[in-house]
Design a protein around this motif. Structure first.
Motif, short mmCIF file in Angstrom:
data_model
loop_
_atom_site.label_atom_id
_atom_site.label_comp_id
_atom_site.label_asym_id
_atom_site.label_seq_id
_atom_site.Cartn_x
_atom_site.Cartn_y
_atom_site.Cartn_z
N LEU A 180 63.06 178.75 42.77
CA LEU A 180 63.16 177.36 42.02
C LEU A 180 61.81 176.19 42.24
O LEU A 180 61.78 175.41 41.56
CB LEU A 180 64.40 176.64 42.50
N GLN A 181 61.00 176.84 43.05
CA GLN A 181 59.73 175.81 43.19
C GLN A 181 59.08 175.75 41.96
O GLN A 181 58.76 176.77 41.05
CB GLN A 181 58.90 176.34 44.11
N GLY B 270 68.63 163.03 46.26
CA GLY B 270 67.35 162.28 46.44
C GLY B 270 66.49 162.51 47.65
O GLY B 270 65.27 162.36 47.81
N SER B 271 67.07 163.15 48.86
CA SER B 271 66.36 163.33 49.99
C SER B 271 66.19 164.93 50.31
O SER B 271 65.14 165.35 51.06
CB SER B 271 66.97 162.60 51.21
N PHE B 272 67.22 165.71 49.95
CA PHE B 272 67.33 167.15 50.41
C PHE B 272 67.05 167.97 49.20
O PHE B 272 67.28 167.63 48.16
CB PHE B 272 68.47 167.41 50.84
N THR B 273 66.30 168.96 49.42
CA THR B 273 66.22 170.11 48.08
C THR B 273 67.33 170.79 47.96
O THR B 273 68.57 170.91 48.49
CB THR B 273 65.38 171.53 49.02
N ILE B 274 67.40 170.98 46.47
CA ILE B 274 68.37 171.72 45.70
C ILE B 274 68.75 172.87 46.46
O ILE B 274 70.06 173.17 46.69
CB ILE B 274 68.10 172.16 44.36
N ALA B 275 68.04 173.71 47.16
CA ALA B 275 68.47 174.87 47.95
C ALA B 275 69.35 174.59 49.19
O ALA B 275 70.24 175.29 49.24
CB ALA B 275 67.38 175.62 48.49
#
Length: 314
Positions: free
Chosen positions: A309-310, A253-258
């Motif tokens: 992925l953006q 919920g806080s960090f990017t998937i990458a």
């Protein structure tokens, strides 16, 4: 202390709930992982793995990356196996490729990742990123180093099983003794890895409870800082690859998937406990090159994934 005075009962309950949810979700996978690892340790020899790999330095890298699919091994015991493979004639690049991918590219870790994120896409991205980093690292090391780069043989005593053999697969004892060894290895590895899981889950639950959401979001959504933070976290927390996906998913919920992918890729390849084993097994120049190459390639791969992925997953 001022900080403790601000801690409320609700905060402690929140830490407990997050902590228990991570442990309960990860526990079945770590149990399956340690049992399979112990079973393979007893029944599969390095000679068999060495026979499956081509002797050509270049052609052996790709097959070595998929050995973990047949013989899933936890990252905690992968360095001694890689050392024995090199001593049996496996080229250094192939042994490195096996060492980097086997803890990730295997059915147990793939299932755990898919379950933790409830997304097969995340699983495939993790496997693909691990393969890319491992192949590039192995190719670079193969061009830089021409020798196995092992330390002196006197410092490399093979682990002995209770029956006295050098490795479980070479043991000529009864199946009863082998079963006892499997159970013994499973118990030892479970308690060894369980403490890292507990430590990682506790850090995750404390961070999510007490670090302000605005700070977590500002760090976690920064494309470069988030990747660096999660890689450093993965290095020091040293979580087993069969359960690290659940720690990563708790930050989704806080960090990017990458950045979460960098955590799940870099940690099983290079962490604090593995670095000590690498320093004991290989010469310092290879260890330093391996750590730097893997770190750089993981960071670059994660950053490129963030760009790709953006608008899709982010």
């Amino acid at each position: 202390m001022p900080f403790l005075e601000k801690v409320t009962w609700n905060d402690l309950m929140n830490v407990k709930m997050i902590f228990l949810s991570i442990i309960i979700e990860a526990l079945p996978f770590i149990l399956v992982g340690v049992f399979i690892s112990a079973l393979i340790n007893q029944l599969v020899s390095e000679q068999l793995i060495a026979r499956l790999l081509p002797k050509n330095k270049l052609y052996s890298i790709l097959p070595a990356c998929f050995i973990g699919v047949l013989f899933p091994v936890c990252d905690c015991g992968i360095v001694p196996i890689a050392r024995r493979l090199i001593k049996k004639g496996v080229p250094l690049p192939a042994a490195v490729a096996f060492m980097l991918t086997a803890p990730i590219v295997n059915p147990v870790v793939a299932s755990a990742t898919s379950f933790a994120f409830n997304s097969p896409a995340i699983m495939w991205l993790r496997l693909g990123m691990a393969l890319l980093v491992a192949i590039c690292t192995a190719l670079c090391l193969g061009n830089i180093f021409r020798s196995p780069e092992l330390r002196s043989q006197a410092a490399l005593q093979d682990y002995e099983h209770p029956c006295g053999c050098n490795h479980g697969a070479d043991c000529q004892s009864s199946w009863y003794n082998r079963c006892l060894n499997v159970l013994s290895d499973s118990c030892n590895e479970f308690f060894e890895m369980g403490r890292y899981l507990i430590f990682g889950a506790l850090l995750s639950s404390i961070a999510q409870t007490f670090i302000p959401h605005t700070i977590m979001t500002s760090v976690g959504q920064d494309p470069t800082l988030s990747i660096a933070v999660m890689m450093v976290f993965a290095f020091f927390v040293s979580i087993c690859s069969t359960s690290d996906a659940f720690i990563a998913a708790s930050f989704s919920g806080s960090f990017t998937i990458a950045s979460l992918l960098s955590f799940m890729t870099f940690g099983p390849m290079i962490d604090l406990k593995n670095t000590f084993m690498l320093c004991h097994t290989f010469r310092p120049r290879l260890v330093l090159t391996l750590v730097l190459l893997t770190s750089l390639l993981c960071f670059i791969s994660a950053y490129l994934l963030h760009i790709l992925l953006q608008g899709v997953l982010l």
